[in-house]
Write a protein that holds these residues in place. Structure first.
Motif, PDB file in Angstrom:
ATOM      1  N   PRO A   1      -7.267   8.233 -16.577  1.00  0.00           N
ATOM      2  CA  PRO A   1      -7.503   6.546 -16.267  1.00  0.00           C
ATOM      3  C   PRO A   1      -7.103   5.630 -16.438  1.00  0.00           C
ATOM      4  CG  PRO A   1      -9.000   7.911 -17.689  1.00  0.00           C
ATOM      5  CD  PRO A   1      -7.830   8.483 -18.249  1.00  0.00           C
ATOM      6  N   LEU A   2      -6.245   5.696 -17.610  1.00  0.00           N
ATOM      7  CA  LEU A   2      -5.039   4.567 -17.088  1.00  0.00           C
ATOM      8  C   LEU A   2      -4.339   4.611 -15.735  1.00  0.00           C
ATOM      9  CD1 LEU A   2      -4.432   1.437 -18.303  1.00  0.00           C
ATOM     10  CD2 LEU A   2      -2.782   2.902 -19.644  1.00  0.00           C
ATOM     11  N   TRP A   3      -3.637   5.330 -15.752  1.00  0.00           N
ATOM     12  CA  TRP A   3      -2.341   5.751 -14.771  1.00  0.00           C
ATOM     13  C   TRP A   3      -3.050   6.275 -13.337  1.00  0.00           C
ATOM     14  CZ3 TRP A   3       2.384   5.697 -13.158  1.00  0.00           C
ATOM     15  CH2 TRP A   3       2.926   6.574 -12.281  1.00  0.00           C
ATOM     16  N   ASN A   4      -4.214   6.090 -12.798  1.00  0.00           N
ATOM     17  CA  ASN A   4      -4.838   5.651 -11.876  1.00  0.00           C
ATOM     18  C   ASN A   4      -5.981   4.911 -11.487  1.00  0.00           C
ATOM     19  OD1 ASN A   4      -4.415   8.731 -10.553  1.00  0.00           O
ATOM     20  ND2 ASN A   4      -6.389   9.565 -12.191  1.00  0.00           N
ATOM     21  N   GLN A   5      -5.393   3.269 -12.645  1.00  0.00           N
ATOM     22  CA  GLN A   5      -5.691   2.462 -12.125  1.00  0.00           C
ATOM     23  C   GLN A   5      -4.866   1.526 -11.236  1.00  0.00           C
ATOM     24  OE1 GLN A   5      -8.073   0.309 -13.670  1.00  0.00           O
ATOM     25  NE2 GLN A   5      -9.098   2.137 -14.601  1.00  0.00           N
ATOM     26  N   ASP A   6      -5.205   0.993 -10.575  1.00  0.00           N
ATOM     27  CA  ASP A   6      -4.677   0.150  -9.698  1.00  0.00           C
ATOM     28  C   ASP A   6      -3.758  -0.686 -10.075  1.00  0.00           C
ATOM     29  OD1 ASP A   6      -6.225   1.104  -7.529  1.00  0.00           O
ATOM     30  OD2 ASP A   6      -7.272  -0.116  -7.178  1.00  0.00           O
ATOM     31  N   LYS A   7      -2.091  -0.933  -9.068  1.00  0.00           N
ATOM     32  CA  LYS A   7      -1.322  -1.639  -9.376  1.00  0.00           C
ATOM     33  C   LYS A   7      -1.183  -1.292 -10.770  1.00  0.00           C
ATOM     34  CE  LYS A   7      -2.466  -2.850  -4.710  1.00  0.00           C
ATOM     35  NZ  LYS A   7      -2.680  -3.858  -4.132  1.00  0.00           N
ATOM     36  N   ALA A   8      -0.618  -2.774 -11.651  1.00  0.00           N
ATOM     37  CA  ALA A   8      -0.512  -3.598 -12.683  1.00  0.00           C
ATOM     38  C   ALA A   8      -1.551  -3.291 -13.516  1.00  0.00           C
ATOM     39  CB  ALA A   8      -0.183  -5.126 -12.675  1.00  0.00           C
ATOM     40  N   ASN A   9      -2.359  -2.774 -12.888  1.00  0.00           N
ATOM     41  CA  ASN A   9      -3.535  -2.829 -14.088  1.00  0.00           C
ATOM     42  C   ASN A   9      -2.972  -1.032 -15.439  1.00  0.00           C
ATOM     43  OD1 ASN A   9      -4.935  -5.038 -13.646  1.00  0.00           O
ATOM     44  ND2 ASN A   9      -6.937  -3.740 -11.783  1.00  0.00           N
ATOM     45  N   ALA A  10      -2.436  -0.704 -14.536  1.00  0.00           N
ATOM     46  CA  ALA A  10      -2.384   0.414 -14.664  1.00  0.00           C
ATOM     47  C   ALA A  10      -0.842   1.052 -16.013  1.00  0.00           C
ATOM     48  CB  ALA A  10      -1.762   1.584 -13.779  1.00  0.00           C
TER      49      ALA A  10
ATOM     50  N   SER B   1       1.251  -1.262   0.213  1.00  0.00           N
ATOM     51  CA  SER B   1       0.117  -0.106  -0.064  1.00  0.00           C
ATOM     52  C   SER B   1       1.178   1.491   0.123  1.00  0.00           C
ATOM     53  CB  SER B   1      -1.176  -0.458   1.562  1.00  0.00           C
ATOM     54  OG  SER B   1      -0.557   0.276   2.461  1.00  0.00           O
ATOM     55  N   LEU B   2       1.437   0.716   1.380  1.00  0.00           N
ATOM     56  CA  LEU B   2       2.874   2.596   1.036  1.00  0.00           C
ATOM     57  C   LEU B   2       3.619   3.032   0.103  1.00  0.00           C
ATOM     58  CD1 LEU B   2       4.484   4.256   2.412  1.00  0.00           C
ATOM     59  CD2 LEU B   2       6.390   3.067   2.761  1.00  0.00           C
ATOM     60  N   LEU B   3       3.446   1.504  -1.173  1.00  0.00           N
ATOM     61  CA  LEU B   3       4.059   1.721  -2.615  1.00  0.00           C
ATOM     62  C   LEU B   3       3.046   2.406  -3.369  1.00  0.00           C
ATOM     63  CD1 LEU B   3       6.802   1.873  -5.228  1.00  0.00           C
ATOM     64  CD2 LEU B   3       5.817  -0.409  -5.338  1.00  0.00           C
ATOM     65  N   GLU B   4       1.597   1.551  -4.053  1.00  0.00           N
ATOM     66  CA  GLU B   4       0.858   2.542  -4.541  1.00  0.00           C
ATOM     67  C   GLU B   4       0.478   3.603  -4.229  1.00  0.00           C
ATOM     68  OE1 GLU B   4      -2.129   1.765  -7.705  1.00  0.00           O
ATOM     69  OE2 GLU B   4       0.273   1.441  -7.248  1.00  0.00           O
ATOM     70  N   TYR B   5       0.625   4.063  -3.005  1.00  0.00           N
ATOM     71  CA  TYR B   5       0.247   5.186  -1.895  1.00  0.00           C
ATOM     72  C   TYR B   5       0.943   5.928  -3.349  1.00  0.00           C
ATOM     73  CZ  TYR B   5      -0.770   9.106   0.659  1.00  0.00           C
ATOM     74  OH  TYR B   5      -1.596  10.799   1.383  1.00  0.00           O
ATOM     75  N   PHE B   6       2.860   5.619  -3.154  1.00  0.00           N
ATOM     76  CA  PHE B   6       3.522   6.731  -3.491  1.00  0.00           C
ATOM     77  C   PHE B   6       3.284   7.286  -5.017  1.00  0.00           C
ATOM     78  CE2 PHE B   6       7.237   6.878  -6.053  1.00  0.00           C
ATOM     79  CZ  PHE B   6       8.053   8.149  -5.404  1.00  0.00           C
ATOM     80  N   ARG B   7       3.076   5.820  -5.793  1.00  0.00           N
ATOM     81  CA  ARG B   7       2.673   5.982  -7.151  1.00  0.00           C
ATOM     82  C   ARG B   7       1.784   7.136  -7.833  1.00  0.00           C
ATOM     83  NH1 ARG B   7      -0.518   3.736 -11.301  1.00  0.00           N
ATOM     84  NH2 ARG B   7      -1.230   2.728 -10.118  1.00  0.00           N
ATOM     85  N   LYS B   8       0.756   7.334  -6.913  1.00  0.00           N
ATOM     86  CA  LYS B   8      -0.954   7.604  -7.053  1.00  0.00           C
ATOM     87  C   LYS B   8      -0.206   9.589  -6.572  1.00  0.00           C
ATOM     88  CE  LYS B   8      -3.897   4.042  -7.756  1.00  0.00           C
ATOM     89  NZ  LYS B   8      -4.763   3.526  -7.538  1.00  0.00           N
ATOM     90  N   ASN B   9       0.589   9.513  -5.651  1.00  0.00           N
ATOM     91  CA  ASN B   9       0.745  10.938  -5.004  1.00  0.00           C
ATOM     92  C   ASN B   9       2.436  11.872  -5.593  1.00  0.00           C
ATOM     93  OD1 ASN B   9      -2.299  11.326  -3.884  1.00  0.00           O
ATOM     94  ND2 ASN B   9      -1.204   9.065  -3.186  1.00  0.00           N
ATOM     95  N   MET B  10       3.053  10.979  -6.352  1.00  0.00           N
ATOM     96  CA  MET B  10       4.268  11.531  -6.514  1.00  0.00           C
ATOM     97  C   MET B  10       4.881  12.560  -5.621  1.00  0.00           C
ATOM     98  SD  MET B  10       5.912   9.209  -9.707  1.00  0.00           S
ATOM     99  CE  MET B  10       6.988   9.407  -9.867  1.00  0.00           C
ATOM    100  N   ASN B  11       3.278  13.606  -6.506  1.00  0.00           N
ATOM    101  CA  ASN B  11       4.569  14.852  -6.456  1.00  0.00           C
ATOM    102  C   ASN B  11       4.295  15.506  -5.193  1.00  0.00           C
ATOM    103  OD1 ASN B  11       4.643  15.151  -9.502  1.00  0.00           O
ATOM    104  ND2 ASN B  11       2.772  16.487  -9.715  1.00  0.00           N
ATOM    105  N   SER B  12       3.059  15.229  -3.934  1.00  0.00           N
ATOM    106  CA  SER B  12       3.041  14.858  -2.718  1.00  0.00           C
ATOM    107  C   SER B  12       4.945  15.208  -2.416  1.00  0.00           C
ATOM    108  CB  SER B  12       2.196  14.368  -1.560  1.00  0.00           C
ATOM    109  OG  SER B  12       2.348  13.008  -1.680  1.00  0.00           O
ATOM    110  N   PHE B  13       5.633  13.944  -2.814  1.00  0.00           N
ATOM    111  CA  PHE B  13       6.996  13.345  -2.102  1.00  0.00           C
ATOM    112  C   PHE B  13       7.924  14.144  -2.581  1.00  0.00           C
ATOM    113  CE2 PHE B  13       4.456  10.235  -1.449  1.00  0.00           C
ATOM    114  CZ  PHE B  13       4.342   9.481   0.048  1.00  0.00           C
ATOM    115  N   ILE B  14       7.730  15.581  -3.821  1.00  0.00           N
ATOM    116  CA  ILE B  14       9.084  16.253  -4.748  1.00  0.00           C
ATOM    117  C   ILE B  14       8.039  17.560  -3.742  1.00  0.00           C
ATOM    118  CG2 ILE B  14       9.172  17.080  -6.338  1.00  0.00           C
ATOM    119  CD1 ILE B  14       8.140  15.061  -7.842  1.00  0.00           C
ATOM    120  N   SER B  15       9.331  18.470  -3.230  1.00  0.00           N
ATOM    121  CA  SER B  15       9.345  19.871  -2.550  1.00  0.00           C
ATOM    122  C   SER B  15       8.971  20.621  -3.529  1.00  0.00           C
ATOM    123  CB  SER B  15      10.362  19.999  -1.888  1.00  0.00           C
ATOM    124  OG  SER B  15      10.702  19.546  -0.488  1.00  0.00           O
TER     125      SER B  15
END
Length: 351
Positions: free
Chosen positions: A188-197, A155-169
């Motif tokens: 729409p494709l990028w926001n799919q879960d995990k390998a579905n993206a 879940s941490l990796l997937e949270y990071f993937r979908k919120n990458m900009n929040s981890f960049i100052s």
């Protein structure tokens, strides 16, 4: 230009066209490069009596004149002994057939992508004499708690993937966003879960904009990881990505019960002019890669802050907060391709 397109092998027509354009620009703008070309005893697109392409020999000559550190010192080999297998895996990663099929279908569906306007950039076709191999880890003692639920490696990796900009100052001035150009919106494709993206294209706003494709996503009981491959796109601010290769992000569980979040990449500067447009020196040094280092250190810092601010515990690794090996591509490419062992690399390097 005609000779270049006709005689340089193993490249697509579009890649040859890009190289030809850079070659002509360098002839006009860089006196050092122009003198090398003009003073050749043979045509630079020819091969010499030993069968070596003279253009490649020019690259090697300039490399050792400008960046003698591009040789492979024996003390640098320790990095490849420890992390070499991981770097091999990243370097040898290839987009799945499904991802390649999607890229092909986009070219045939959207006029803006036609005529080879969209393709994965191969590290072997890059001009950089130096190969970058890096590893930026974060030590996770306890996972954070988000919305009342404690995260895990998945879940941490997937949270990071979908919120990458929040981890960049904001001061770093880099951001990732789903590709949106020429009628294609990959949100729409990028926001799919995990390998579905898989297959989603991502635009990167940075000093020299670029794009990547989500080319791999792997899940096991103790490790999750996803991989970006650099991409050439017709979007004017993207064009060729400044580096060619793969970058991976992942979280894995260690044997002591702790975990590691990391990003790591294997890539080379794409263009003969490098990322800064300052000339041939850029492709034979690490110039242009320091901005990327600053970005990944910033991600490290913000990941630690995120975990610690949400009930978890994370730090940098004390003695090895990062591992960076930048050396001559020719010296290590057989190893990174898995063609020789580490012991053979040592022997080949005279160590």
């Amino acid at each position: 230009k005609t000779f270049l397109i006709e005689y340089v092998p193993n490249l697509t027509f579009n890649q040859k066209r890009e190289i030809a354009r850079e070659h002509l620009r360098m002839l006009m703008e860089n006196s050092e490069y122009r003198n090398l070309i003009n003073n050749l005893p043979n045509n630079w697109w020819d091969r010499d009596q030993d069968g070596f392409m003279i253009a490649r020999k020019i690259q090697l000559y300039v490399e050792y004149q400008i960046a003698p550190q591009a040789t492979l010192p024996c003390n640098e080999l320790s990095k490849f002994q420890t992390f070499g297998q991981m770097w091999q895996d990243v370097n040898m990663h290839q987009a799945s057939q499904a991802v390649m099929n999607r890229i092909y279908n986009l070219e045939n569906t959207y006029p803006a992508f036609a005529n080879n306007g969209l393709y994965v950039q191969d590290i072997n076709s890059a001009f950089g004499g130096i190969v970058n191999c890096d590893f930026f880890p974060v030590r996770i003692v306890n996972y954070p708690i988000v919305n009342g639920v404690q995260m895990n490696h998945e879940s941490l990796l997937e949270y990071f993937r979908k919120n990458m900009n929040s981890f960049i100052s904001p001061t770093v001035d880099v951001s990732f966003s789903p590709y949106n150009f020429g009628g294609l919106d990959d949100s729409p494709l990028w926001n799919q879960d995990k390998a579905n993206a898989l297959g989603a294209i991502v635009h990167i706003h940075m000093v020299d904009d670029g794009a990547v494709v989500l080319s791999g996503y792997s899940m096991t009981q103790s490790s999750n990881k996803f991989t970006f491959s650099t991409l050439k796109t017709p979007y004017l601010s993207d064009g060729l990505h400044p580096v060619s290769g793969n970058r991976r992000f992942g979280v894995y569980v260690n044997s002591n019960g702790e975990s590691t979040f990391y990003t790591m990449g294997v890539d080379r500067i794409t263009s003969i002019a490098g990322t800064t447009g300052s000339g041939i020196k850029d492709i034979f040094s690490s110039s242009g890669l320091e901005d990327a280092d600053a970005l990944w250190r910033n991600v490290q810092s913000n990941m630690i802050q995120f975990i610690n601010a949400n009930g978890g515990s994370a730090t940098l690794y004390g003695l090895t907060p990062e591992i960076i090996a930048r050396t001559n591509w020719e010296a290590v490419k057989s190893f990174l391709k898995g063609e020789i062992t580490f012991e053979q690399l040592k022997q080949q390097s005279g160590c």
